[in-house]
Design an enzyme around this catalytic site. Structure first.
Site, PDB file in Angstrom:
ATOM      1  N   LYS A  29      41.268  49.484  93.540  1.00  0.00           N
ATOM      2  CA  LYS A  29      40.789  48.967  92.251  1.00  0.00           C
ATOM      3  C   LYS A  29      41.801  47.983  91.668  1.00  0.00           C
ATOM      4  CE  LYS A  29      38.024  53.045  91.572  1.00  0.00           C
ATOM      5  NZ  LYS A  29      37.984  54.470  91.248  1.00  0.00           N
ATOM      6  N   GLN A  81      40.444  58.391  87.053  1.00  0.00           N
ATOM      7  CA  GLN A  81      40.061  58.768  88.417  1.00  0.00           C
ATOM      8  C   GLN A  81      39.801  60.275  88.511  1.00  0.00           C
ATOM      9  OE1 GLN A  81      39.605  56.440  90.832  1.00  0.00           O
ATOM     10  NE2 GLN A  81      38.968  58.009  92.272  1.00  0.00           N
ATOM     11  N   ASP A 140      32.778  53.519  84.131  1.00  0.00           N
ATOM     12  CA  ASP A 140      32.240  54.439  85.138  1.00  0.00           C
ATOM     13  C   ASP A 140      30.796  54.818  84.808  1.00  0.00           C
ATOM     14  OD1 ASP A 140      33.661  55.303  87.381  1.00  0.00           O
ATOM     15  OD2 ASP A 140      35.015  56.559  86.191  1.00  0.00           O
TER      16      ASP A 140
HETATM   17  N1  GUN Z   1      36.263  59.689  92.205  1.00  0.00           N
HETATM   18  C1  GUN Z   1      35.389  59.447  93.217  1.00  0.00           C
HETATM   19  N2  GUN Z   1      34.461  58.553  92.822  1.00  0.00           N
HETATM   20  C2  GUN Z   1      34.766  58.226  91.545  1.00  0.00           C
HETATM   21  C3  GUN Z   1      34.181  57.330  90.605  1.00  0.00           C
HETATM   22  O1  GUN Z   1      33.170  56.658  90.858  1.00  0.00           O
HETATM   23  N3  GUN Z   1      34.806  57.257  89.404  1.00  0.00           N
HETATM   24  C4  GUN Z   1      35.893  57.998  89.095  1.00  0.00           C
HETATM   25  N4  GUN Z   1      36.409  57.876  87.872  1.00  0.00           N
HETATM   26  N5  GUN Z   1      36.461  58.831  89.940  1.00  0.00           N
HETATM   27  C5  GUN Z   1      35.892  58.936  91.154  1.00  0.00           C
END
Ligand code: GUN
Length: 285
Positions: free
Chosen positions: A53, A97, A120
């Site tokens: 990211k 996350q 998200d």
């Molecule tokens: N962990 C695995 N997939 C995701 C996601 O799409 N967003 C977040 N915040 N954590 C994750």
């Protein structure tokens, strides 16, 4: 006959190219999209996702902050950081996350993120807006699935879509988005009886159950579109989808591979969401 492969990598590059053009236009107006990513603890998969990211932000010219906090961080301290980021003008999007360490309540953290910065799409207000069909920030993986289908030139209107998996992150939102595209949607899950029989009725089959190579050719109608959201790490270190690609591609229509299918779309949609949040924040939409 072997099916057409839908390349998430290629579609992703196309969308990122469009985002890059918009970023330039925003820069001329003095606006730089900003994303804050918060990682608590040292989960190896999460570390990789967060690095990806950060790299995507860097490549597109976004402002980015990554907050790496120790696993023993108190919930109150994490909430205080979220609150600070909610108020920070240079930040348009916040992503915490998941999964979080066991002593932290995920729901409390998600609910603390400002609705307008929830890139998200996990906040209950954004989820509710998705359910009733109002404008909202869409969860990245489900939005990526729809984008991938549309950009492959596949029409969803009037089609029977079967979604396998009912998670809050993928199964539920993707079924809502498919309905929004005028598909007729059936949801299957771990307790569904006669799953293969139902799946074989699908014109479009979306699989998100988290079980490596679970869906074989007996679940697929000849010519059906197959979208594999699975990301399972095998004992040999390789990544496998939920779909047994080798057998299914012999009967299916267009199909996504793993890796290189839905995966690259998730971060691209995160970048898209951050761009949308930045434009809204600065009154540009
Ligand atoms: N962990 C695995 N997939 C995701 C996601 O799409 N967003 C977040 N915040 N954590 C994750």
């Amino acid at each position: 006959m072997t099916a057409t492969i839908i390349s998430g990598k290629q579609v992703s590059e196309e969308i990122r190219g469009n985002i890059a053009i918009e970023v330039k236009e925003l820069a001329a107006k003095g606006v730089v999209p900003g994303l804050a990513v918060v990682l608590v603890g040292e989960d190896p998969a999460s570390q990789v996702y967060v690095r990806n990211k950060e790299k995507a932000c860097h490549d597109l010219g976004y402002y980015s902050e990554v907050h790496r906090l120790p696993a023993e961080t108190k919930q109150a301290d994490l909430l205080a950081l979220v609150d600070k980021l909610n108020c920070q003008d240079s930040i348009d999007g916040i992503l915490v996350q998941l999964p979080l360490p066991g002593h932290i309540e995920e729901k409390a953290v998600i609910n603390a993120i400002a609705v307008d910065k929830d890139v998200d799409g996990f906040h209950p207000v954004n989820v509710g807006n998705l359910v009733i069909g109002d404008d909202s920030l869409l969860p990245c993986t489900p939005a990526g699935v729809i984008e991938l289908i549309k950009r492959a030139g596949i029409s969803l209107s009037g089609k029977h879509a079967v979604v396998i998996g009912r998670s809050n992150i993928v199964g539920k939102p993707v079924s809502l988005l498919l309905q929004r595209e005028n598909a007729t949607v059936t949801m299957c899950h771990s307790r569904t009886a006669n799953m293969a029989e139902i799946a074989r009725q699908a014109d479009v089959l979306v699989v998100a159950i988290g079980r490596a190579n679970f869906i074989d050719a007996s679940y697929v109608k000849p010519g059906a579109v197959v979208i594999d959201v699975g990301m399972n790490r095998l004992e040999n270190g390789k990544l496998a989808g939920d779909v047994d690609f080798e057998s299914v591609k012999e009967v299916s229509g267009p199909i996504t591979p793993v890796p290189g299918g839905v995966g690259p779309m998730t971060i691209t949609m995160l970048m898209q969401n951050t761009l949308i949040a930045a434009k809204r924040h600065h009154g540009l939409v």
